[in-house]
Design a protein around this motif. Sequence first.
Motif, PDB file in Angstrom:
ATOM      1  N   ASP A  39      29.161   7.847  18.199  1.00  0.00           N
ATOM      2  CA  ASP A  39      29.463   6.776  17.366  1.00  0.00           C
ATOM      3  C   ASP A  39      30.823   6.954  16.552  1.00  0.00           C
ATOM      4  O   ASP A  39      31.709   5.979  16.456  1.00  0.00           O
ATOM      5  CB  ASP A  39      28.471   6.666  16.606  1.00  0.00           C
ATOM      6  N   LYS A  40      31.072   7.973  16.248  1.00  0.00           N
ATOM      7  CA  LYS A  40      32.399   8.524  15.485  1.00  0.00           C
ATOM      8  C   LYS A  40      33.494   8.559  16.438  1.00  0.00           C
ATOM      9  O   LYS A  40      34.501   8.151  15.943  1.00  0.00           O
ATOM     10  CB  LYS A  40      32.020   9.836  14.879  1.00  0.00           C
ATOM     11  N   VAL A  41      33.278   8.841  17.756  1.00  0.00           N
ATOM     12  CA  VAL A  41      34.383   8.804  18.711  1.00  0.00           C
ATOM     13  C   VAL A  41      34.729   7.363  18.728  1.00  0.00           C
ATOM     14  O   VAL A  41      35.920   6.936  18.894  1.00  0.00           O
ATOM     15  CB  VAL A  41      33.989   9.497  20.063  1.00  0.00           C
ATOM     16  N   VAL A  42      33.686   6.562  19.062  1.00  0.00           N
ATOM     17  CA  VAL A  42      34.151   4.851  19.333  1.00  0.00           C
ATOM     18  C   VAL A  42      34.846   4.420  18.025  1.00  0.00           C
ATOM     19  O   VAL A  42      35.854   3.651  18.243  1.00  0.00           O
ATOM     20  CB  VAL A  42      32.802   4.233  19.496  1.00  0.00           C
ATOM     21  N   GLU A  43      34.312   4.737  16.867  1.00  0.00           N
ATOM     22  CA  GLU A  43      34.917   4.330  15.734  1.00  0.00           C
ATOM     23  C   GLU A  43      36.435   4.710  15.596  1.00  0.00           C
ATOM     24  O   GLU A  43      37.345   3.958  15.130  1.00  0.00           O
ATOM     25  CB  GLU A  43      34.314   4.848  14.331  1.00  0.00           C
ATOM     26  N   GLU A  44      36.941   5.904  15.895  1.00  0.00           N
ATOM     27  CA  GLU A  44      38.120   6.339  15.984  1.00  0.00           C
ATOM     28  C   GLU A  44      38.861   5.555  17.120  1.00  0.00           C
ATOM     29  O   GLU A  44      40.117   5.372  16.533  1.00  0.00           O
ATOM     30  CB  GLU A  44      38.068   7.936  15.936  1.00  0.00           C
ATOM     31  N   LEU A  45      38.554   5.748  18.020  1.00  0.00           N
ATOM     32  CA  LEU A  45      39.186   5.332  19.122  1.00  0.00           C
ATOM     33  C   LEU A  45      39.685   3.527  18.712  1.00  0.00           C
ATOM     34  O   LEU A  45      40.777   3.198  18.844  1.00  0.00           O
ATOM     35  CB  LEU A  45      38.488   5.068  20.466  1.00  0.00           C
ATOM     36  N   MET A  46      38.650   2.788  18.008  1.00  0.00           N
ATOM     37  CA  MET A  46      39.057   1.613  18.009  1.00  0.00           C
ATOM     38  C   MET A  46      39.852   1.482  16.719  1.00  0.00           C
ATOM     39  O   MET A  46      40.792   0.590  16.728  1.00  0.00           O
ATOM     40  CB  MET A  46      37.568   0.771  17.702  1.00  0.00           C
ATOM     41  N   ALA A  47      39.649   2.276  15.795  1.00  0.00           N
ATOM     42  CA  ALA A  47      40.604   2.260  14.713  1.00  0.00           C
ATOM     43  C   ALA A  47      42.146   2.592  14.881  1.00  0.00           C
ATOM     44  O   ALA A  47      42.949   2.038  14.573  1.00  0.00           O
ATOM     45  CB  ALA A  47      40.091   3.374  13.786  1.00  0.00           C
ATOM     46  N   GLY A  48      42.162   3.373  16.034  1.00  0.00           N
ATOM     47  CA  GLY A  48      43.667   3.722  16.539  1.00  0.00           C
ATOM     48  C   GLY A  48      44.263   2.691  17.538  1.00  0.00           C
ATOM     49  O   GLY A  48      45.325   2.838  17.626  1.00  0.00           O
ATOM     50  N   LYS A 107      47.841  15.278  13.848  1.00  0.00           N
ATOM     51  CA  LYS A 107      48.318  14.283  14.668  1.00  0.00           C
ATOM     52  C   LYS A 107      47.774  14.223  16.083  1.00  0.00           C
ATOM     53  O   LYS A 107      48.166  13.578  16.719  1.00  0.00           O
ATOM     54  CB  LYS A 107      49.922  15.069  14.826  1.00  0.00           C
ATOM     55  N   GLU A 108      46.781  15.282  16.376  1.00  0.00           N
ATOM     56  CA  GLU A 108      45.849  15.151  17.427  1.00  0.00           C
ATOM     57  C   GLU A 108      44.410  14.433  17.175  1.00  0.00           C
ATOM     58  O   GLU A 108      43.801  14.453  18.116  1.00  0.00           O
ATOM     59  CB  GLU A 108      45.614  16.452  17.977  1.00  0.00           C
ATOM     60  N   LYS A 109      44.322  14.092  16.062  1.00  0.00           N
ATOM     61  CA  LYS A 109      43.008  13.262  16.011  1.00  0.00           C
ATOM     62  C   LYS A 109      43.003  12.102  16.791  1.00  0.00           C
ATOM     63  O   LYS A 109      43.896  11.384  17.182  1.00  0.00           O
ATOM     64  CB  LYS A 109      42.773  12.913  14.317  1.00  0.00           C
ATOM     65  N   LEU A 110      41.684  11.627  17.286  1.00  0.00           N
ATOM     66  CA  LEU A 110      41.655  10.404  18.274  1.00  0.00           C
ATOM     67  C   LEU A 110      42.225   9.220  17.616  1.00  0.00           C
ATOM     68  O   LEU A 110      42.747   8.560  18.625  1.00  0.00           O
ATOM     69  CB  LEU A 110      40.059  10.210  18.475  1.00  0.00           C
ATOM     70  N   ARG A 111      42.037   8.922  16.267  1.00  0.00           N
ATOM     71  CA  ARG A 111      42.799   7.722  15.808  1.00  0.00           C
ATOM     72  C   ARG A 111      44.291   7.798  16.339  1.00  0.00           C
ATOM     73  O   ARG A 111      44.684   6.641  16.635  1.00  0.00           O
ATOM     74  CB  ARG A 111      42.636   7.648  14.257  1.00  0.00           C
ATOM     75  N   SER A 112      44.852   8.850  15.982  1.00  0.00           N
ATOM     76  CA  SER A 112      46.557   8.983  16.275  1.00  0.00           C
ATOM     77  C   SER A 112      46.443   9.060  17.830  1.00  0.00           C
ATOM     78  O   SER A 112      47.586   8.039  18.089  1.00  0.00           O
ATOM     79  CB  SER A 112      47.029  10.273  15.799  1.00  0.00           C
ATOM     80  N   LEU A 113      45.753   9.516  18.777  1.00  0.00           N
ATOM     81  CA  LEU A 113      45.932   9.561  20.095  1.00  0.00           C
ATOM     82  C   LEU A 113      45.708   8.254  20.781  1.00  0.00           C
ATOM     83  O   LEU A 113      46.296   7.894  21.842  1.00  0.00           O
ATOM     84  CB  LEU A 113      45.097  10.818  20.681  1.00  0.00           C
ATOM     85  N   ALA A 114      44.863   7.426  20.090  1.00  0.00           N
ATOM     86  CA  ALA A 114      44.590   6.323  20.690  1.00  0.00           C
ATOM     87  C   ALA A 114      45.692   5.281  20.595  1.00  0.00           C
ATOM     88  O   ALA A 114      45.588   4.290  21.336  1.00  0.00           O
ATOM     89  CB  ALA A 114      43.438   5.867  19.872  1.00  0.00           C
ATOM     90  N   GLN A 115      46.806   5.589  19.664  1.00  0.00           N
ATOM     91  CA  GLN A 115      47.724   4.485  19.932  1.00  0.00           C
ATOM     92  C   GLN A 115      48.566   4.597  21.151  1.00  0.00           C
ATOM     93  O   GLN A 115      49.270   3.418  21.448  1.00  0.00           O
ATOM     94  CB  GLN A 115      48.637   4.915  18.607  1.00  0.00           C
ATOM     95  N   HIS A 116      48.490   5.597  21.949  1.00  0.00           N
ATOM     96  CA  HIS A 116      49.000   5.693  23.044  1.00  0.00           C
ATOM     97  C   HIS A 116      48.479   4.519  24.401  1.00  0.00           C
ATOM     98  O   HIS A 116      49.081   4.262  25.334  1.00  0.00           O
ATOM     99  CB  HIS A 116      49.111   7.089  23.813  1.00  0.00           C
ATOM    100  N   GLN A 117      47.153   4.451  24.083  1.00  0.00           N
ATOM    101  CA  GLN A 117      46.365   3.499  24.899  1.00  0.00           C
ATOM    102  C   GLN A 117      46.549   4.065  26.383  1.00  0.00           C
ATOM    103  O   GLN A 117      46.432   3.311  27.291  1.00  0.00           O
ATOM    104  CB  GLN A 117      47.092   2.134  25.054  1.00  0.00           C
ATOM    105  N   SER A 118      46.420   5.300  26.338  1.00  0.00           N
ATOM    106  CA  SER A 118      46.525   6.026  27.968  1.00  0.00           C
ATOM    107  C   SER A 118      45.154   6.403  28.285  1.00  0.00           C
ATOM    108  O   SER A 118      44.129   6.347  27.434  1.00  0.00           O
ATOM    109  CB  SER A 118      47.519   7.290  27.703  1.00  0.00           C
ATOM    110  N   THR A 119      44.944   6.946  29.496  1.00  0.00           N
ATOM    111  CA  THR A 119      43.626   7.557  29.905  1.00  0.00           C
ATOM    112  C   THR A 119      43.402   8.679  29.025  1.00  0.00           C
ATOM    113  O   THR A 119      44.138   9.632  28.847  1.00  0.00           O
ATOM    114  CB  THR A 119      43.728   7.966  31.290  1.00  0.00           C
TER     115      THR A 119
END
Length: 252
Positions: free
Chosen positions: A169-178, A146-158
């Motif tokens: 590169d993996k961070v960017v991939e997960e953030l955009m996937a979220g 529940k705390e993976k970047l992909r999940s947290l990215a759904q909040h669109q917060s800072t």
Amino acid sequence: MVHIVGAGPGDPELITVKGANYLKEADVVIYAGSLVNPKLLEYCREDAQIHNSASMTLDEVVATIEQAEKEGKMTVRLHTGDPSVYGAIQEQMDAFRKKNIEFDIVPGVSSCFATAAALQQEYTLPGISQTVIITRNEGRTPVPDKEKLRSLAQHQSTMCIYLSITMLDKVVEELMAGGYPADTPIAIVQRASWPEQKIVRGTLETIVKDIEGKDIDRTAMIVVSHCLGADYDLSRLYAPEFSHMFRKAVKE
């Protein structure tokens, strides 16, 4: 007494007054040598025993402190930033309790806030973001699903992302996937508050290329936020028509 002290993000003047005073008084100092600015040790007495914990195990750290306690010496355990964030102090405190060693904690300035200062940026802008998430990408240390970047990215917060620059590169991939759009602003700040501080700005789409050849290493902080360079609503706190306990509203 053992004092667990937050050293701050790097600038030796960003340690708290209380933390600096403890360093001046300490008989024994155990510091996180891989991250703490060695200039902070200039606060210490010349006869203080200094230990670099970078090469020590938990048992060795605890044994050193236990021996100091038996000899009636005051110890400072000096951690980078604020010790409550990725400081690995809980296991130390639990070990102290088992051995009836008294301790207290002096908070410090975390690198995420030194990063905000370096960027000259507020993380919580009206109408843009009112939430700051402090997190890291999964590496050798696991992260709950529940705390993976992909999940947290759904909040669109800072989001302030620690310990993850080598996996950008993996961070960017997960953030955009979220859910973060490709044009979401991102900033990389290496060694915030140090003389060699370095800042690279870009978007999720460009940042991997933007840092090429910039010698960005593992100490860098990643900040992803729509607050970076955004238009925003002014705070109501200082609006003339907004009343509160210290000021009456002025009607136009």
